[in-house]
Enzyme design. Structure first.
Site, PDB file in Angstrom:
ATOM      1  N   ASN A 133     -14.504  -3.760 -23.239  1.00 23.82           N
ATOM      2  CA  ASN A 133     -13.312  -4.477 -22.519  1.00 23.82           C
ATOM      3  C   ASN A 133     -12.473  -3.653 -21.592  1.00 23.82           C
ATOM      4  OD1 ASN A 133     -11.917  -2.909 -24.364  1.00 23.82           O
ATOM      5  ND2 ASN A 133     -11.074  -4.571 -25.640  1.00 23.82           N
ATOM      6  N   ASP A 179      16.244  14.496   4.266  1.00 20.15           N
ATOM      7  CA  ASP A 179      17.201  13.282   4.011  1.00 20.15           C
ATOM      8  C   ASP A 179      18.384  14.130   3.381  1.00 20.15           C
ATOM      9  OD1 ASP A 179      16.708  13.083   1.102  1.00 20.15           O
ATOM     10  OD2 ASP A 179      15.025  12.206   1.814  1.00 20.15           O
ATOM     11  N   LYS A 199      18.848   9.953   7.228  1.00 15.77           N
ATOM     12  CA  LYS A 199      17.784   8.954   7.064  1.00 15.77           C
ATOM     13  C   LYS A 199      18.376   7.727   6.330  1.00 15.77           C
ATOM     14  CE  LYS A 199      14.663   9.118   3.501  1.00 15.77           C
ATOM     15  NZ  LYS A 199      13.470   9.494   2.784  1.00 15.77           N
ATOM     16  N   ARG A 208      16.276   3.926   4.569  1.00 12.13           N
ATOM     17  CA  ARG A 208      15.039   3.533   4.236  1.00 12.13           C
ATOM     18  C   ARG A 208      15.179   1.886   4.328  1.00 12.13           C
ATOM     19  NH1 ARG A 208      10.355   5.085   2.034  1.00 12.13           N
ATOM     20  NH2 ARG A 208      11.081   7.183   1.690  1.00 12.13           N
TER      21      ARG A 208
END
Length: 312
Positions: A37, A169, A192, A194
């Site tokens: 499984n 960064d 930096k 994001r």
């Protein structure tokens, strides 16, 4: 004193062998099987009763498979009446999930730390966490090493009179400054942002880098998007040469090849906290070993000695 017993999972068995070689002890086998499984089963194939057990397993892709395998290793050791169970986690992938920066978001760094403790881990030995505050997520003692010593020893053989260390960064600038002190060089950093996913933008480089030999240092390189963005700015600032350094060289989706193709990049340096398969390696890559540091930390933990000397 308890006898030591060291086991390694399937994530990075070569590192386990190297650590045991430095310790001068055998690495005992671990059997990992899978039921029909798709559930995993782990058997530690050596006596653990009242022993000081160390389980070596970095969380590298496939991370979830290796995490469940590690939890089962801890559970097996606890069920075998181990005297103490120490998890040696050279790379803690979930350290990136360290804060709630969006609504209804999970904090995996804390959850996985709780899972390790619930499974039966008494102690964790790790290296270069992505975020230092993740250290506090664990409810068991944590020895948090870094690889700055190994990286600095590699670069000290170069002429560093015109060198500068650059952090991609501001979040990593403290570690970059410590690395720069080891090399006796100034430090600079990228500003930096994001924007979700892998999209990053570096608006500027703070510090004097023009005409210098740059050593870019970071905790890890995964897809390399931040480094590629930084290289564009360094190119505009007419740096003389670029070398890249990191502790965890994950290099997914062709990142290593892409970075090595950058003409200004003379060398890419990482450690063996995570495996870098031979087929992915490029001529510009240098892999340093952290096995001696991890082995020494394990020896000190086992003997009840201070590990703090290794943090410097």
């Amino acid at each position: 004193m308890r006898q030591i017993a060291v086991f390694s999972g399937t994530a990075h068995p070569e590192l386990g062998v190297e650590i045991c070689t430095h310790l001068g002890v055998p690495q005992y086998p671990t059997r990992v099987s899978r039921f029909a499984n798709d559930c995993l089963e782990v058997q530690l194939q050596a006596n653990c009763r009242e022993r000081d057990v160390f389980l070596i397993q970095p969380l590298v892709p496939p991370v979830q498979e290796h995490l469940v395998e590690l939890l089962l290793m801890v559970n097996a050791a606890r069920g075998a009446s181990a005297g103490r169970i120490s998890v040696v986690l050279p790379h803690y992938a979930y350290a990136r999930s360290d804060k709630k920066d969006a609504p209804r978001i999970s904090i995996g760094g804390r959850l996985v730390a709780d899972l390790l403790a619930a499974a039966g881990a008494d102690r964790v030995l790790t290296m270069t966490l992505h975020s230092p505050q993740v250290h506090g997520f664990f409810g068991v003692p944590v020895d948090h090493l870094h690889a700055l010593r190994e990286l600095a020893a590699h670069f000290r053989v170069l002429d560093l009179s015109n060198a500068v260390v650059v952090s991609p960064d501001l979040g990593y600038v403290k570690a970059a400054a410590a690395f720069a002190r080891r090399l006796g060089t100034p430090v600079a950093a990228g500003a930096k942002q994001r924007f979700g996913g892998d999209r990053v933008q570096i608006s500027s480089v703070i510090g004097e880098v023009r005409g210098r030999d740059v050593i870019v240092v970071d905790d890890e390189i995964v897809k390399g998007s931040t480094v590629v963005e930084l290289l564009g700015h360094l190119r505009e600032l007419e740096v003389r040469s670029i070398r890249l350094a990191c502790t965890h060289g994950l290099f997914v989706n062709g990142a290593l090849q892409r970075l090595s193709e950058q003409e200004e990049v003379l060398e890419i340096v990482c450690t063996n906290t995570v495996p870098v398969p031979a087929e992915k390696r490029v001529p510009k890559l240098t892999v340093l070993s952290v096995a001696p540091a991890l082995a020494e930390a394990i020896r000190r933990i086992h003997n009840g000695e201070s590990v703090s000397a290794l943090f410097g």
